[in-house]
Design a protein around this motif. Structure first.
Motif, PDB file in Angstrom:
ATOM      1  N   TYR A  29       8.375   2.962   4.900  1.00 41.42           N
ATOM      2  CA  TYR A  29       7.174   2.713   5.709  1.00 41.42           C
ATOM      3  C   TYR A  29       7.579   2.422   7.155  1.00 41.42           C
ATOM      4  O   TYR A  29       6.950   2.893   8.110  1.00 41.42           O
ATOM      5  N   GLY A  67       2.594  -0.006   0.145  1.00 40.83           N
ATOM      6  CA  GLY A  67       2.536   0.022  -1.304  1.00 40.83           C
ATOM      7  C   GLY A  67       3.476  -1.005  -1.899  1.00 40.83           C
ATOM      8  O   GLY A  67       4.322  -1.579  -1.226  1.00 40.83           O
ATOM      9  N   SER A  68       3.270  -1.236  -3.203  1.00 38.01           N
ATOM     10  CA  SER A  68       4.135  -2.153  -3.930  1.00 38.01           C
ATOM     11  C   SER A  68       3.894  -1.978  -5.419  1.00 38.01           C
ATOM     12  O   SER A  68       2.789  -1.627  -5.844  1.00 38.01           O
ATOM     13  N   ALA A  69       4.925  -2.238  -6.206  1.00 37.65           N
ATOM     14  CA  ALA A  69       4.764  -2.164  -7.668  1.00 37.65           C
ATOM     15  C   ALA A  69       3.925  -3.336  -8.177  1.00 37.65           C
ATOM     16  O   ALA A  69       3.405  -3.292  -9.295  1.00 37.65           O
ATOM     17  N   SER A  70       3.768  -4.380  -7.360  1.00 37.62           N
ATOM     18  CA  SER A  70       2.923  -5.507  -7.773  1.00 37.62           C
ATOM     19  C   SER A  70       1.452  -5.133  -7.584  1.00 37.62           C
ATOM     20  O   SER A  70       1.116  -4.182  -6.885  1.00 37.62           O
ATOM     21  N   ASN A  71       0.585  -5.920  -8.221  1.00 37.42           N
ATOM     22  CA  ASN A  71      -0.861  -5.664  -8.189  1.00 37.42           C
ATOM     23  C   ASN A  71      -1.631  -6.828  -7.597  1.00 37.42           C
ATOM     24  O   ASN A  71      -1.212  -7.984  -7.702  1.00 37.42           O
ATOM     25  N   CYS A 114      -1.627   2.781  -0.560  1.00 34.81           N
ATOM     26  CA  CYS A 114      -1.496   2.524  -1.992  1.00 34.81           C
ATOM     27  C   CYS A 114      -1.973   1.118  -2.369  1.00 34.81           C
ATOM     28  O   CYS A 114      -3.182   0.899  -2.415  1.00 34.81           O
ATOM     29  N   ARG A 115      -1.060   0.166  -2.621  1.00 33.74           N
ATOM     30  CA  ARG A 115      -1.535  -1.197  -2.855  1.00 33.74           C
ATOM     31  C   ARG A 115      -2.383  -1.668  -1.685  1.00 33.74           C
ATOM     32  O   ARG A 115      -3.392  -2.353  -1.851  1.00 33.74           O
ATOM     33  N   GLN A 118      -5.838  -0.475  -2.049  1.00 34.35           N
ATOM     34  CA  GLN A 118      -6.546  -1.271  -3.056  1.00 34.35           C
ATOM     35  C   GLN A 118      -6.932  -2.641  -2.481  1.00 34.35           C
ATOM     36  O   GLN A 118      -8.031  -3.137  -2.732  1.00 34.35           O
ATOM     37  N   ARG A 152      10.367  10.965  -7.633  1.00 31.86           N
ATOM     38  CA  ARG A 152       9.254  10.038  -7.914  1.00 31.86           C
ATOM     39  C   ARG A 152       8.118  10.232  -6.919  1.00 31.86           C
ATOM     40  O   ARG A 152       6.943  10.100  -7.240  1.00 31.86           O
ATOM     41  N   TYR A 153       8.492  10.569  -5.677  1.00 34.98           N
ATOM     42  CA  TYR A 153       7.507  10.721  -4.596  1.00 34.98           C
ATOM     43  C   TYR A 153       7.131  12.176  -4.340  1.00 34.98           C
ATOM     44  O   TYR A 153       6.508  12.489  -3.310  1.00 34.98           O
ATOM     45  N   LEU A 181       1.815   7.360  -7.290  1.00 34.68           N
ATOM     46  CA  LEU A 181       2.668   6.352  -7.919  1.00 34.68           C
ATOM     47  C   LEU A 181       1.847   5.080  -8.172  1.00 34.68           C
ATOM     48  O   LEU A 181       2.142   4.012  -7.621  1.00 34.68           O
ATOM     49  N   HIS A 182       0.825   5.198  -8.941  1.00 35.93           N
ATOM     50  CA  HIS A 182      -0.040   4.036  -9.155  1.00 35.93           C
ATOM     51  C   HIS A 182      -0.662   4.064 -10.542  1.00 35.93           C
ATOM     52  O   HIS A 182      -0.895   5.130 -11.105  1.00 35.93           O
ATOM     53  N   ARG A 183      -0.916   2.838 -11.065  1.00 36.69           N
ATOM     54  CA  ARG A 183      -1.577   2.701 -12.377  1.00 36.69           C
ATOM     55  C   ARG A 183      -2.915   1.991 -12.230  1.00 36.69           C
ATOM     56  O   ARG A 183      -3.649   1.848 -13.214  1.00 36.69           O
ATOM     57  N   GLN A 184      -3.214   1.568 -10.985  1.00 33.93           N
ATOM     58  CA  GLN A 184      -4.528   0.999 -10.715  1.00 33.93           C
ATOM     59  C   GLN A 184      -5.232   1.911  -9.707  1.00 33.93           C
ATOM     60  O   GLN A 184      -4.624   2.748  -9.069  1.00 33.93           O
ATOM     61  N   HIS A 222       1.131   8.325  -0.725  1.00 31.27           N
ATOM     62  CA  HIS A 222       2.205   7.803   0.126  1.00 31.27           C
ATOM     63  C   HIS A 222       2.588   8.783   1.220  1.00 31.27           C
ATOM     64  O   HIS A 222       3.584   9.510   1.100  1.00 31.27           O
TER      65      HIS A 222
HETATM   66  N1  LIG Z   1       0.803  -1.544  -7.951  1.00 27.76           N
HETATM   67  C1  LIG Z   1      -0.374  -0.739  -7.625  1.00 27.76           C
HETATM   68  C2  LIG Z   1      -0.144   0.011  -6.318  1.00 27.76           C
HETATM   69  C3  LIG Z   1       0.883   1.098  -6.501  1.00 27.76           C
HETATM   70  C4  LIG Z   1       1.819   1.258  -5.324  1.00 27.76           C
HETATM   71  O1  LIG Z   1       1.634   0.683  -4.245  1.00 27.76           O
HETATM   72  N2  LIG Z   1       2.882   2.025  -5.550  1.00 27.76           N
HETATM   73  C5  LIG Z   1       3.960   2.069  -4.596  1.00 27.76           C
HETATM   74  C6  LIG Z   1       5.298   2.401  -5.192  1.00 27.76           C
HETATM   75  C7  LIG Z   1       5.546   1.737  -6.493  1.00 27.76           C
HETATM   76  C8  LIG Z   1       6.815   2.253  -7.173  1.00 27.76           C
HETATM   77  O2  LIG Z   1       7.829   2.522  -6.476  1.00 27.76           O
HETATM   78  O3  LIG Z   1       6.759   2.403  -8.384  1.00 27.76           O
HETATM   79  C9  LIG Z   1      -0.692   0.246  -8.737  1.00 27.76           C
HETATM   80  O4  LIG Z   1       0.175   0.420  -9.624  1.00 27.76           O
HETATM   81  O5  LIG Z   1      -1.777   0.853  -8.711  1.00 27.76           O
END
Ligand SMILES: N[C@@H](CCC(=O)NCCCC(=O)O)C(=O)O
Length: 254
Positions: A29, A67-71, A114-115, A118, A152-153, A181-184, A222
């Motif tokens: 980013y 973005g982030s893997a966290s929610n 992404c995140r 959201q 992945r991207y 790359l998202h589950r939400q 992304h």
């Molecule tokens: N956690 C949320 C947003 C997904 C997100 O920001 N992904 C960015 C990269 C994550 C990775 O590298 O796996 C969702 O899952 O919807």
């Protein structure tokens, strides 16, 4: 003397490793902000209650939420927490909620990815759905399992760009290919947001703020990852950079 590069506030994630608690932001980013948007990122620690955010917001010309893997914690949109919503990053939630509210209120350009997209929806009173791949009729929007980030991207699906909106002015009409790359995803759209793009399964893939004083765009995909090689990705960061420079100039910064 050329004008100074516009500063862009980037909220940090909290990460715990090597015996420390870190305030961190992924370099993809940051590199897109520098190399494509022509701006200078300033990582903001996830300490919203302890720092003078106004001092930062007075000195920057844009905000980008990554973005982030966290929610986002579901309690922020009235849903009971459960393992399907984890992992959380409440300190990041607190910071980005403040940065989004302040940036829109102050007319600071905002790019939410992404995140971040959201978080923008939640900031406007919307809700999120989790594990969307388990919902009938929805695609699997998750990243593939692969050790190579470029895989992945990689682009995964088309999105239909809505006519007459901010995104269409940036990338043009017609579908574009995006990564995923998202589950939400956005469930109930926040009040005052406009849908700017949708996936074939109806997932809201981009939004803008209706009547915003400045550039205010959220995207579920992304653009940062391919910002130097993919035309729509580059266009998004170039448009954001132009909006940040316009803000800088309007503030009379040298
Ligand atoms: N956690 C949320 C947003 C997904 C997100 O920001 N992904 C960015 C990269 C994550 C990775 O590298 O796996 C969702 O899952 O919807």
């Amino acid at each position: 003397m050329p004008a100074s590069s516009p500063l862009v506030a980037v909220p940090a994630d909290i990460r715990d490793f090597a015996n420390y608690r870190w305030h961190a932001s992924p370099d993809t980013y940051l590199k897109a902000l520098v190399g494509v948007a022509g701006t200078t990122p300033v990582i903001v620690p996830a300490m919203a209650g302890e720092i003078d955010l106004a001092a930062i917001l007075e000195r920057v010309d844009g905000v980008m939420t990554t973005g982030s893997a966290s929610n986002v914690h579901p309690g922020r949109y009235g849903v009971a927490p459960s393992p399907s919503f984890e992992p959380y990053d409440p300190d990041r939630d607190d910071l980005t909620a403040r940065l989004i509210e302040e940036s829109v209120g102050r007319g600071l350009p905002l790019l939410a990815i992404c995140r971040g997209h959201q978080e923008l929806n939640v900031a406007f009173g919307g809700t999120l759905a989790t594990e969307i791949q388990e919902i009938d009729g929805r695609m699997d929007h998750r990243a593939i399992t692969h050790e190579d980030q470029r895989e992945r991207y990689a682009t995964r699906h088309d999105v239909a760009v809505a006519d007459g909106g901010l995104l269409a002015t940036i990338v043009g009409a017609g579908p574009i290919k995006v990564n995923s790359l998202h589950r939400q995803a956005i469930d109930r759209l926040g009040d005052g947001l406009r849908v700017e793009a949708s996936a074939p399964d109806g997932t809201i893939e981009a939004v803008s703020v209706e009547g915003a004083k400045a550039f205010a765009l959220g995207v579920q995909w992304h653009p940062e990852f391919w910002a130097t090689s993919d035309a729509p990705s580059a266009a998004i960061f170039e448009a954001f950079g132009a909006a940040c420079r316009a803000h800088r100039d309007a503030r009379g910064r040298s």
